[in-house]
Design an enzyme around this catalytic site. Structure first.
Site, PDB file in Angstrom:
ATOM      1  N   ASP A 135      10.913   1.940 -34.110  1.00 14.50           N
ATOM      2  CA  ASP A 135      11.646   1.457 -33.019  1.00 14.50           C
ATOM      3  C   ASP A 135      12.219   2.552 -32.118  1.00 14.50           C
ATOM      4  O   ASP A 135      12.318   3.655 -32.593  1.00 14.50           O
ATOM      5  CB  ASP A 135      12.735   0.569 -33.520  1.00 14.50           C
ATOM      6  CG  ASP A 135      12.286  -0.782 -33.936  1.00 14.50           C
ATOM      7  OD1 ASP A 135      11.382  -1.233 -33.844  1.00 14.50           O
ATOM      8  OD2 ASP A 135      13.475  -1.426 -34.601  1.00 14.50           O
ATOM      9  N   ARG A 185       4.270  -0.090 -28.338  1.00 19.93           N
ATOM     10  CA  ARG A 185       4.851  -0.970 -27.994  1.00 19.93           C
ATOM     11  C   ARG A 185       5.832  -0.717 -26.658  1.00 19.93           C
ATOM     12  O   ARG A 185       6.501   0.397 -26.599  1.00 19.93           O
ATOM     13  CB  ARG A 185       6.046  -1.253 -28.919  1.00 19.93           C
ATOM     14  CG  ARG A 185       6.972  -2.659 -28.634  1.00 19.93           C
ATOM     15  CD  ARG A 185       8.013  -2.921 -29.446  1.00 19.93           C
ATOM     16  NE  ARG A 185       7.646  -3.240 -30.737  1.00 19.93           N
ATOM     17  CZ  ARG A 185       8.189  -2.919 -31.843  1.00 19.93           C
ATOM     18  NH1 ARG A 185       9.315  -2.349 -31.792  1.00 19.93           N
ATOM     19  NH2 ARG A 185       7.855  -3.378 -33.223  1.00 19.93           N
TER      20      ARG A 185
HETATM   21  C1  LIG Z   1       8.863  -7.144 -30.260  1.00 19.73           C
HETATM   22  C2  LIG Z   1      10.263  -6.565 -29.454  1.00 19.73           C
HETATM   23  C3  LIG Z   1      10.461  -5.184 -29.818  1.00 19.73           C
HETATM   24  C4  LIG Z   1      11.610  -4.581 -29.172  1.00 19.73           C
HETATM   25  N1  LIG Z   1      12.016  -3.309 -29.653  1.00 19.73           N
HETATM   26  C5  LIG Z   1      12.715  -2.450 -28.730  1.00 19.73           C
HETATM   27  C6  LIG Z   1      12.917  -1.319 -29.137  1.00 19.73           C
HETATM   28  O1  LIG Z   1      12.686  -0.591 -30.019  1.00 19.73           O
HETATM   29  N2  LIG Z   1      13.865  -0.724 -28.167  1.00 19.73           N
HETATM   30  C7  LIG Z   1      14.648  -1.137 -27.583  1.00 19.73           C
HETATM   31  O2  LIG Z   1      15.379  -0.597 -26.674  1.00 19.73           O
HETATM   32  N3  LIG Z   1      14.291  -2.336 -26.983  1.00 19.73           N
HETATM   33  C8  LIG Z   1      13.562  -3.082 -27.525  1.00 19.73           C
HETATM   34  N4  LIG Z   1      13.347  -4.634 -27.284  1.00 19.73           N
HETATM   35  C9  LIG Z   1      14.060  -5.157 -26.388  1.00 19.73           C
HETATM   36  C10 LIG Z   1      13.589  -5.271 -25.139  1.00 19.73           C
HETATM   37  O3  LIG Z   1      13.965  -3.708 -24.854  1.00 19.73           O
HETATM   38  C11 LIG Z   1      14.442  -6.121 -24.232  1.00 19.73           C
HETATM   39  O4  LIG Z   1      15.825  -5.644 -24.198  1.00 19.73           O
HETATM   40  C12 LIG Z   1      14.199  -7.461 -24.228  1.00 19.73           C
HETATM   41  O5  LIG Z   1      13.042  -7.599 -24.872  1.00 19.73           O
HETATM   42  C13 LIG Z   1      14.438  -8.113 -23.018  1.00 19.73           C
HETATM   43  O6  LIG Z   1      13.729  -7.955 -22.179  1.00 19.73           O
HETATM   44  P1  LIG Z   1      12.642  -8.841 -21.413  1.00 19.73           P
HETATM   45  O7  LIG Z   1      11.455  -7.970 -21.506  1.00 19.73           O
HETATM   46  O8  LIG Z   1      12.276  -9.987 -22.402  1.00 19.73           O
HETATM   47  O9  LIG Z   1      12.982  -9.174 -20.145  1.00 19.73           O
HETATM   48  P2  LIG Z   1      14.335  -9.796 -19.396  1.00 19.73           P
HETATM   49  O10 LIG Z   1      14.016  -9.595 -17.851  1.00 19.73           O
HETATM   50  O11 LIG Z   1      15.540  -9.192 -20.162  1.00 19.73           O
HETATM   51  O12 LIG Z   1      14.067 -11.195 -19.799  1.00 19.73           O
HETATM   52  C14 LIG Z   1      13.154 -12.190 -19.404  1.00 19.73           C
HETATM   53  C15 LIG Z   1      13.323 -13.734 -19.890  1.00 19.73           C
HETATM   54  O13 LIG Z   1      13.292 -13.637 -21.249  1.00 19.73           O
HETATM   55  C16 LIG Z   1      14.302 -14.430 -21.751  1.00 19.73           C
HETATM   56  N5  LIG Z   1      15.023 -13.510 -22.667  1.00 19.73           N
HETATM   57  C17 LIG Z   1      15.058 -12.392 -22.727  1.00 19.73           C
HETATM   58  N6  LIG Z   1      15.922 -11.915 -23.634  1.00 19.73           N
HETATM   59  C18 LIG Z   1      16.549 -12.926 -24.182  1.00 19.73           C
HETATM   60  C19 LIG Z   1      17.574 -13.244 -25.248  1.00 19.73           C
HETATM   61  N7  LIG Z   1      18.118 -12.080 -25.732  1.00 19.73           N
HETATM   62  N8  LIG Z   1      17.844 -14.334 -25.597  1.00 19.73           N
HETATM   63  C20 LIG Z   1      17.275 -15.324 -25.024  1.00 19.73           C
HETATM   64  N9  LIG Z   1      16.300 -15.382 -24.036  1.00 19.73           N
HETATM   65  C21 LIG Z   1      15.923 -14.142 -23.546  1.00 19.73           C
HETATM   66  C22 LIG Z   1      14.853 -14.972 -20.725  1.00 19.73           C
HETATM   67  O14 LIG Z   1      14.410 -16.331 -20.518  1.00 19.73           O
HETATM   68  C23 LIG Z   1      14.813 -14.238 -19.613  1.00 19.73           C
HETATM   69  O15 LIG Z   1      15.051 -14.970 -18.440  1.00 19.73           O
HETATM   70  C24 LIG Z   1      12.312  -5.140 -28.130  1.00 19.73           C
HETATM   71  C25 LIG Z   1      11.834  -6.399 -27.437  1.00 19.73           C
HETATM   72  C26 LIG Z   1      10.755  -6.982 -27.983  1.00 19.73           C
HETATM   73  C27 LIG Z   1      10.324  -8.305 -27.526  1.00 19.73           C
END
Ligand SMILES: Cc1cc2nc3c(=O)[nH]c(=O)nc-3n(C[C@H](O)[C@H](O)[C@H](O)COP(=O)(O)OP(=O)(O)OC[C@H]3O[C@@H](n4cnc5c(N)ncnc54)[C@H](O)[C@@H]3O)c2cc1C
Length: 309
Positions: A135, A185
């Site tokens: 991560d 990722r």
């Molecule tokens: C498999 C995976 C691994 C990850 N690993 C890391 C990592 O190592 N380091 C790191 O900094 N971040 C990590 N993240 C988190 C990532 O950086 C984002 O903060 C998170 O995924 C929200 O961004 P988004 O791309 O979904 O887009 P956004 O623009 O934030 O969200 C798009 C849509 O997704 C849905 N959504 C997003 N988040 C949520 C939530 N919490 N609850 C409910 N609905 C939601 C909503 O419908 C929203 O409108 C990871 C995410 C995933 C999916």
């Protein structure tokens, strides 16, 4: 504002005590966390695999300042990987590891200890026949995490790295990590970062995500598209098509409990869909970042607080 406050609270011991002691928290945490015990993590994995999804398990923990606890986390991963091997789930489930949970922030020899502990986890993964992804945490750790990843990849070329699109450096990092066989990722990024190192607004972060995705999809590695954003998912599909990528040369990833119907839709359409599945007692930081990502989650939480009086 709200996002910043929640992310600041995610690192405050006082806020942690308050949230952890509040009874309704646990019911809400269950949406994002499989449980506190290993067997609950394995059972949830089994259920997800049964619906055609793959899994990456996170034994929750971060920011460890204690060498024994760091070693304990490595051991917990060894037990997890042995359980995945025993249950036959290792073909569909890998693990995700935060280097700060295995010693990266220890004041003396932190990086060295994190490298040794991560190596133990990689050895256990190799024995189980699965993989590990490191991560990515806040930007102060990026150089150290990527340096450890480069070192481990000499022995474990399948080791996955995470790049965060909101960091201004990431497009360049994607060029380095888009080489053949490289599992990357790509996520937007979940920490509170200063403007000097990270794009701030959603539009700028989304544009940066697409630029980074173009590099990864056009490269020879194995991109892992970690986003719930319908636009990013659509663009990833188009880029895969334009680059003539086979379905098994990239995958989608989402967090446990978030957009499960979309997870199933992508899996049923023939894509590899991997769910990031956290379990363990140290859920506080992870949970607060999920609240910060979506105001509706916070409303849900506050409503539960209000009804409890
Ligand atoms: C498999 C995976 C691994 C990850 N690993 C890391 C990592 O190592 N380091 C790191 O900094 N971040 C990590 N993240 C988190 C990532 O950086 C984002 O903060 C998170 O995924 C929200 O961004 P988004 O791309 O979904 O887009 P956004 O623009 O934030 O969200 C798009 C849509 O997704 C849905 N959504 C997003 N988040 C949520 C939530 N919490 N609850 C409910 N609905 C939601 C909503 O419908 C929203 O409108 C990871 C995410 C995933 C999916």
């Amino acid at each position: 504002m709200l996002r910043s406050a929640l992310l600041a609270a995610s690192r405050s011991p006082q806020a942690r005590t308050l949230v952890e002691k509040f009874p309704p928290t646990h019911a809400i945490v269950e949406r994002f966390v499989a449980g506190e015990r290993l067997d609950q993590g394995v059972a949830a994995t089994d259920e997800l695999v049964g619906t055609g999804r793959k899994v990456t398990l996170d034994h929750l923990g971060e920011d460890t300042k204690d060498a024994a606890q760091a070693a304990g986390t490595a051991e917990a991963y060894e037990h997890l990987l042995a359980a995945l091997k025993e249950t036959g789930l290792a073909a569909d489930a890998e693990v995700s590891v935060k280097l700060s949970a295995v010693g990266q922030f220890l004041p003396v020899d932190g990086e060295k200890i994190a490298l040794e502990n991560a190596r133990r986890i990689c050895e256990a993964a190799a024995d189980a026949g699965t993989t590990v992804t490191l991560d990515m945490e806040d930007h102060t750790t990026t150089d150290s995490t990527l340096a450890i990843a480069r070192e481990l990849r000499a022995d474990f070329p399948w080791l996955g790295v995470v790049l965060q699109a909101y960091l201004r450096r990431t497009e360049e990092d994607c060029r380095e990590f888009a080489a053949a066989g490289s599992r990357v990722r790509l996520c937007k990024g979940a920490y509170k970062e200063p403007e000097s190192v990270a794009f701030q607004g959603k539009r700028d972060v989304d544009l940066a995500y697409v630029r980074a995705l173009k590099v990864l999809m056009g490269g020879e590695g194995y991109p892992m598209i970690a986003s719930h954003d319908p636009n990013m998912i659509k663009i990833a599909g188009q880029l895969a098509e334009w680059n003539g990528r086979a379905r098994d040369s990239f995958e989608y990833q989402m967090l446990y409990g978030i957009r499960p119907e979309e997870q199933l839709r992508l899996a049923e359409a023939g894509n590899t869909m991997r769910v990031y599945l956290p379990y363990g007692q140290e859920w506080y930081g992870y949970f607060m970042r999920r609240l910060a990502e979506r105001p509706a989650n916070l409303t849900f939480f506050l409503r539960a607080m209000a009804t409890r009086g």
